[in-house]
Design a protein around this motif. Sequence first.
Motif, PDB file in Angstrom:
ATOM      1  N   ARG A 183       0.872  -1.177   0.000  1.00 55.41           N
ATOM      2  CA  ARG A 183       0.000   0.000   0.000  1.00 55.41           C
ATOM      3  C   ARG A 183       0.903   1.220   0.000  1.00 55.41           C
ATOM      4  O   ARG A 183       2.013   1.162   0.545  1.00 55.41           O
ATOM      5  N   ASN A 184       0.437   2.323  -0.567  1.00 52.15           N
ATOM      6  CA  ASN A 184       1.329   3.484  -0.620  1.00 52.15           C
ATOM      7  C   ASN A 184       1.747   3.889   0.794  1.00 52.15           C
ATOM      8  O   ASN A 184       0.978   3.771   1.742  1.00 52.15           O
ATOM      9  N   PRO A 185       3.002   4.345   0.961  1.00 52.02           N
ATOM     10  CA  PRO A 185       3.549   4.554   2.309  1.00 52.02           C
ATOM     11  C   PRO A 185       2.842   5.640   3.109  1.00 52.02           C
ATOM     12  O   PRO A 185       2.797   5.578   4.330  1.00 52.02           O
ATOM     13  N   LYS A 186       2.259   6.626   2.430  1.00 52.13           N
ATOM     14  CA  LYS A 186       1.620   7.710   3.189  1.00 52.13           C
ATOM     15  C   LYS A 186       0.333   7.220   3.854  1.00 52.13           C
ATOM     16  O   LYS A 186       0.089   7.489   5.030  1.00 52.13           O
ATOM     17  N   ASP A 187      -0.493   6.488   3.114  1.00 51.66           N
ATOM     18  CA  ASP A 187      -1.705   5.925   3.719  1.00 51.66           C
ATOM     19  C   ASP A 187      -1.365   4.866   4.766  1.00 51.66           C
ATOM     20  O   ASP A 187      -2.065   4.722   5.773  1.00 51.66           O
ATOM     21  N   THR A 188      -0.290   4.119   4.516  1.00 53.88           N
ATOM     22  CA  THR A 188       0.137   3.103   5.487  1.00 53.88           C
ATOM     23  C   THR A 188       0.476   3.770   6.817  1.00 53.88           C
ATOM     24  O   THR A 188       0.011   3.346   7.883  1.00 53.88           O
ATOM     25  N   GLN A 197       6.485  17.136   6.009  1.00 52.73           N
ATOM     26  CA  GLN A 197       6.424  15.669   6.090  1.00 52.73           C
ATOM     27  C   GLN A 197       6.251  15.064   4.703  1.00 52.73           C
ATOM     28  O   GLN A 197       6.860  14.038   4.387  1.00 52.73           O
ATOM     29  N   ASN A 198       5.442  15.709   3.878  1.00 51.76           N
ATOM     30  CA  ASN A 198       5.270  15.253   2.497  1.00 51.76           C
ATOM     31  C   ASN A 198       6.607  15.181   1.788  1.00 51.76           C
ATOM     32  O   ASN A 198       6.942  14.178   1.157  1.00 51.76           O
ATOM     33  N   GLN A 199       7.363  16.262   1.912  1.00 49.33           N
ATOM     34  CA  GLN A 199       8.656  16.327   1.214  1.00 49.33           C
ATOM     35  C   GLN A 199       9.615  15.276   1.753  1.00 49.33           C
ATOM     36  O   GLN A 199      10.310  14.612   0.984  1.00 49.33           O
ATOM     37  N   LYS A 200       9.607  15.110   3.084  1.00 48.05           N
ATOM     38  CA  LYS A 200      10.506  14.111   3.695  1.00 48.05           C
ATOM     39  C   LYS A 200      10.227  12.729   3.137  1.00 48.05           C
ATOM     40  O   LYS A 200      11.136  11.971   2.807  1.00 48.05           O
ATOM     41  N   MET A 201       8.938  12.386   3.063  1.00 46.73           N
ATOM     42  CA  MET A 201       8.617  11.041   2.595  1.00 46.73           C
ATOM     43  C   MET A 201       8.887  10.898   1.101  1.00 46.73           C
ATOM     44  O   MET A 201       9.350   9.854   0.654  1.00 46.73           O
ATOM     45  N   ASP A 202       8.634  11.951   0.318  1.00 46.87           N
ATOM     46  CA  ASP A 202       8.924  11.899  -1.120  1.00 46.87           C
ATOM     47  C   ASP A 202      10.406  11.615  -1.351  1.00 46.87           C
ATOM     48  O   ASP A 202      10.781  10.788  -2.195  1.00 46.87           O
ATOM     49  N   GLU A 230       8.220   0.706  -7.380  1.00 49.27           N
ATOM     50  CA  GLU A 230       7.823   2.120  -7.511  1.00 49.27           C
ATOM     51  C   GLU A 230       6.732   2.252  -8.576  1.00 49.27           C
ATOM     52  O   GLU A 230       5.709   2.911  -8.371  1.00 49.27           O
ATOM     53  N   ALA A 231       6.948   1.585  -9.715  1.00 45.57           N
ATOM     54  CA  ALA A 231       5.974   1.655 -10.810  1.00 45.57           C
ATOM     55  C   ALA A 231       4.626   1.091 -10.363  1.00 45.57           C
ATOM     56  O   ALA A 231       3.571   1.662 -10.636  1.00 45.57           O
ATOM     57  N   LYS A 232       4.671  -0.037  -9.643  1.00 45.96           N
ATOM     58  CA  LYS A 232       3.422  -0.669  -9.199  1.00 45.96           C
ATOM     59  C   LYS A 232       2.656   0.202  -8.197  1.00 45.96           C
ATOM     60  O   LYS A 232       1.439   0.222  -8.170  1.00 45.96           O
ATOM     61  N   LEU A 233       3.415   0.889  -7.341  1.00 45.85           N
ATOM     62  CA  LEU A 233       2.764   1.699  -6.303  1.00 45.85           C
ATOM     63  C   LEU A 233       2.178   3.009  -6.828  1.00 45.85           C
ATOM     64  O   LEU A 233       1.440   3.687  -6.118  1.00 45.85           O
ATOM     65  N   LYS A 234       2.540   3.362  -8.073  1.00 47.24           N
ATOM     66  CA  LYS A 234       2.010   4.599  -8.690  1.00 47.24           C
ATOM     67  C   LYS A 234       2.091   5.758  -7.693  1.00 47.24           C
ATOM     68  O   LYS A 234       1.094   6.432  -7.385  1.00 47.24           O
ATOM     69  N   TYR A 235       3.287   5.961  -7.183  1.00 48.09           N
ATOM     70  CA  TYR A 235       3.506   6.952  -6.117  1.00 48.09           C
ATOM     71  C   TYR A 235       3.000   8.339  -6.523  1.00 48.09           C
ATOM     72  O   TYR A 235       2.355   9.039  -5.738  1.00 48.09           O
ATOM     73  N   VAL A 291       0.648   9.125  -8.469  1.00 50.08           N
ATOM     74  CA  VAL A 291      -0.816   9.189  -8.512  1.00 50.08           C
ATOM     75  C   VAL A 291      -1.383   9.298  -7.093  1.00 50.08           C
ATOM     76  O   VAL A 291      -2.266  10.116  -6.812  1.00 50.08           O
ATOM     77  N   TYR A 292      -0.860   8.471  -6.178  1.00 48.91           N
ATOM     78  CA  TYR A 292      -1.481   8.357  -4.862  1.00 48.91           C
ATOM     79  C   TYR A 292      -0.827   9.181  -3.760  1.00 48.91           C
ATOM     80  O   TYR A 292      -1.416   9.351  -2.687  1.00 48.91           O
ATOM     81  N   CYS A 293       0.400   9.645  -4.003  1.00 51.01           N
ATOM     82  CA  CYS A 293       1.125  10.284  -2.895  1.00 51.01           C
ATOM     83  C   CYS A 293       1.522  11.737  -3.168  1.00 51.01           C
ATOM     84  O   CYS A 293       2.375  12.268  -2.483  1.00 51.01           O
ATOM     85  N   LYS A 294       0.950  12.324  -4.190  1.00 52.84           N
ATOM     86  CA  LYS A 294       1.259  13.736  -4.413  1.00 52.84           C
ATOM     87  C   LYS A 294       0.056  14.562  -3.981  1.00 52.84           C
ATOM     88  O   LYS A 294      -1.064  14.262  -4.351  1.00 52.84           O
ATOM     89  N   ALA A 295       0.326  15.588  -3.193  1.00 49.88           N
ATOM     90  CA  ALA A 295      -0.782  16.408  -2.646  1.00 49.88           C
ATOM     91  C   ALA A 295      -1.493  17.156  -3.774  1.00 49.88           C
ATOM     92  O   ALA A 295      -0.886  17.545  -4.740  1.00 49.88           O
TER      93      ALA A 295
END
Length: 302
Positions: free
Chosen positions: A139-144, A273-278, A291-296, A298-302
């Motif tokens: 699952r994408n790391p931010k939602d996790t 925090q967004n920038q740190k995780m990115d 990385e490709a599968k997680l579509k970062y 798409v799901y992790c950009k504000a």
Amino acid sequence: MTEKTFVEEIEKALEKSKGLNLKELLFCYQGTFYPTTVCSAETFQALENFEARKDDLVLVSYPKCGINWLIQIVNDLIVTTLQTKNENAELPFIECGDPEKFQRMKQFPSPRIVATHLNYNHLPKSIIKNKVKMLVLFRNPKDTAASFFHFHNNAPSVPSYNSWEEFFSEFMNGNVAWGSYFDHAVAWNKHIDEENVLLLTYEDLKEDLLAGVKQIAEFFGFAPTAEQSQSIVDRASFQMVRERSKETHGAAGPLLFRKGVVGDWKNLFSETQNQKMDVKFKECLAGTKLEAKLKYDVYCKA
């Protein structure tokens, strides 16, 4: 698995958490933190001699990535297609429970569901040696991180963090139960192309559960009819799973199946925090298949 006993096991673990603080909740085994309420060094030592069967169904995810949902889907596939009730009265996570559980598991009929939050490098040797099929859910790391924080702070008996800031910093440093999300991701990414590994994402399952159920069935060698697949999907909708969660998981049910949405992290993350995780995500996984599968983007950009 006998739901009553499974519920009792979960409730025992929650009971054990009462009155503990965070420092007492976690212990370190071979460099990774685990919860003292369900794991022990003795169980880890016994796990080294765990005898995996070739037809075990191994389900893997980092905590709060949807593995309890996956267990229900696979259990439903077994019951629906093999017409057998899965009566395994153990916590399905192999690293959780007492050291004697592996002896008891020898009595379980095949196929056994073997679930784990373990990093690839910490799996019992027999799973690797027997090339047992492993379904890995990410699952994408931010939602996790957001889901993990809410679990700690909503479960009445589980020790809470003082703030989201405090949790975020521990999560980024891997000082949480089952260790670092990023170490877990890097380790599993190395095995993404092995034929006995199927890697799915929580987001893809949310997007098209029917396609996911078909993939899972095919991977594990089940052949449900179109009608059976649809009924598994209907029973596995988040709404249904949450409604039954008290029955299936006792008091922990509504905490394990909280919101089940994609993008809830936006309610917690600050710009910093967004920038740190990115940055951390790129450092660990830039250019990888995971990385490709997680579509970062798409799901992790504000």
